[in-house]
Design an enzyme around this catalytic site. Structure first.
Site, short mmCIF file in Angstrom:
data_model
loop_
_atom_site.label_atom_id
_atom_site.label_comp_id
_atom_site.label_asym_id
_atom_site.label_seq_id
_atom_site.Cartn_x
_atom_site.Cartn_y
_atom_site.Cartn_z
N ALA A 99 12.45 10.04 16.00
CA ALA A 99 13.72 9.46 16.45
C ALA A 99 14.03 8.16 15.74
O ALA A 99 15.18 7.89 15.38
CB ALA A 99 13.67 9.24 17.97
N ASN A 117 11.06 0.13 3.09
CA ASN A 117 9.96 1.09 3.21
C ASN A 117 9.02 0.80 4.38
O ASN A 117 8.32 1.70 4.84
CB ASN A 117 9.16 1.09 1.89
CG ASN A 117 7.85 1.83 2.01
OD1 ASN A 117 7.81 3.05 2.10
ND2 ASN A 117 6.75 1.07 2.03
N LYS A 166 13.15 7.38 12.75
CA LYS A 166 13.54 7.71 11.39
C LYS A 166 14.92 8.38 11.35
O LYS A 166 15.66 8.25 10.37
CB LYS A 166 12.50 8.60 10.73
CG LYS A 166 11.19 7.86 10.43
CD LYS A 166 11.41 6.69 9.48
CE LYS A 166 10.11 6.08 9.01
NZ LYS A 166 10.30 5.01 8.01
N TYR A 187 8.55 8.48 16.72
CA TYR A 187 8.58 8.20 15.28
C TYR A 187 9.74 8.95 14.62
O TYR A 187 10.51 8.37 13.84
CB TYR A 187 7.26 8.61 14.64
CG TYR A 187 7.22 8.39 13.15
CD1 TYR A 187 7.00 7.11 12.63
CD2 TYR A 187 7.41 9.45 12.27
CE1 TYR A 187 6.97 6.91 11.24
CE2 TYR A 187 7.38 9.25 10.89
CZ TYR A 187 7.16 7.98 10.39
OH TYR A 187 7.15 7.78 9.02
N ARG A 227 0.83 -1.19 0.00
CA ARG A 227 0.00 0.00 0.00
C ARG A 227 0.87 1.25 0.00
O ARG A 227 2.09 1.19 0.20
CB ARG A 227 -0.92 0.01 1.22
CG ARG A 227 -0.18 -0.02 2.54
CD ARG A 227 -1.11 -0.06 3.72
NE ARG A 227 -0.37 0.02 4.99
CZ ARG A 227 -0.93 0.21 6.16
NH1 ARG A 227 -2.24 0.33 6.24
NH2 ARG A 227 -0.21 0.28 7.26
N SER A 248 12.06 10.26 6.97
CA SER A 248 10.93 11.18 7.11
C SER A 248 11.44 12.61 7.29
O SER A 248 12.48 12.84 7.93
CB SER A 248 10.06 10.80 8.30
OG SER A 248 9.09 11.79 8.57
N ASP A 302 7.41 -10.58 8.51
CA ASP A 302 7.49 -9.59 9.57
C ASP A 302 8.92 -9.06 9.55
O ASP A 302 9.86 -9.77 9.93
CB ASP A 302 7.18 -10.23 10.92
CG ASP A 302 7.31 -9.25 12.09
OD1 ASP A 302 7.77 -8.12 11.88
OD2 ASP A 302 6.97 -9.64 13.22
N VAL A 303 9.11 -7.83 9.07
CA VAL A 303 10.46 -7.32 8.86
C VAL A 303 11.21 -7.08 10.16
O VAL A 303 12.42 -6.81 10.12
CB VAL A 303 10.45 -6.03 8.01
CG1 VAL A 303 9.94 -6.31 6.61
CG2 VAL A 303 9.61 -4.94 8.69
#
Length: 254
Positions: free
Chosen positions: A165, A99, A167, A163, A24, A150, A72-73
């Site tokens: 942190a 990604n 990234k 989030y 997606r 990001s 599950d990465v």
């Protein structure tokens, strides 16, 4: 590292790409774009099998090759199984797009270890796990790794500290891996999108989206295809002299 091809050959002809979080949003757009450029694409998903299969079907309708692979990465065994499946289907792995990610908002006073661990494992540790699993299968000519960071790394917003942190960790891994993998002719880069119109960002209030739009010189929000086009460049030999860099794909957000 360049490979001679006929002038009419797609620039990724003969290459195999793995796209995590490919069912997606940005991941699906990347999978379609890399396939359009001639790559064989493995669309990796965690739970959205219907969406992943739909992406694969849309790629196959164009005459390109694609498979959907569940993983599950954030789990090493699952990642290794996924990479083995891709290797058996397509051979050597030339391109990796890290990604997959999750976003959970919490104000500073409510941050807990569960959310912290989940975001760092999925957003950052997965970059390590998937890269480690792929490296033995990158051909001698080299390859390309592109991680999704990001713009929040550079302009954090209230409630998204963890989030941002996680990234920021992706950026650090990107630049350090580039140094380590350069001798193998593997480039490692990242893109840092701002707010992009996906189902992950759909719940964001309209007033926030309006402020973002007004703060972007181009006067709109990003579409997944905008980010996919930048990733496709970094995943190709056109970007053979670019490594250890994070490209701000934010429309000039100010």
């Amino acid at each position: 590292m360049s490979q001679t091809q006929s002038p009419s050959a797609p620039r990724l002809a003969g290459r195999t790409a793995i796209v995590t979080g490919g069912s997606r949003g940005i991941g699906a757009a990347v999978a379609r774009r890399l396939a359009a450029d001639g790559a064989r694409v493995a669309v990796v998903y965690r739970s959205n099998s219907n969406e992943a299969n739909a992406v694969v079907e849309s790629i196959r309708k164009t005459g390109a090759e694609a498979i959907a692979v569940q993983a599950d990465v954030a789990d090493a065994a699952s990642v290794n199984t996924m990479v083995t499946t891709v290797r058996e289907a397509f051979g050597a792995i030339d391109i990796l797009i890290n990604n997959a990610g999750i976003l959970e908002g919490q104000p500073v006073g409510e941050i807990d270890q569960t959310s912290f661990d989940a975001q760092f494992r999925t957003n950052a540790f997965s970059v390590i796990l998937v890269t480690q699993a792929v490296l033995p299968h990158v051909p001698a000519r080299g390859g390309h790794i592109v991680n999704v960071s990001s713009s929040l790394v550079y302009r954090p917003r209230a409630g998204l500290a963890v989030y941002a942190a996680s990234k920021a960790a992706v950026d650090g891994l990107t630049h350090a891996f580039a140094v380590e993998l350069g001798p193998r002719n593997i480039t490692v880069n990242a893109v840092a999108p701002a707010l992009t119109r996906t189902d992950m960002t759909a719940p964001i209030p309209d007033e926030v989206k309006d402020r973002m739009r007004e703060s972007t010189p181009l006067g709109r929000l990003a579409e997944p295809e905008d980010i996919a086009d930048a990733i496709a460049f970094l995943a190709s030999d056109d970007a053979r002299w670019v490594t250890g860099r994070t490209l701000k794909t934010d429309g000039g957000f100010i």
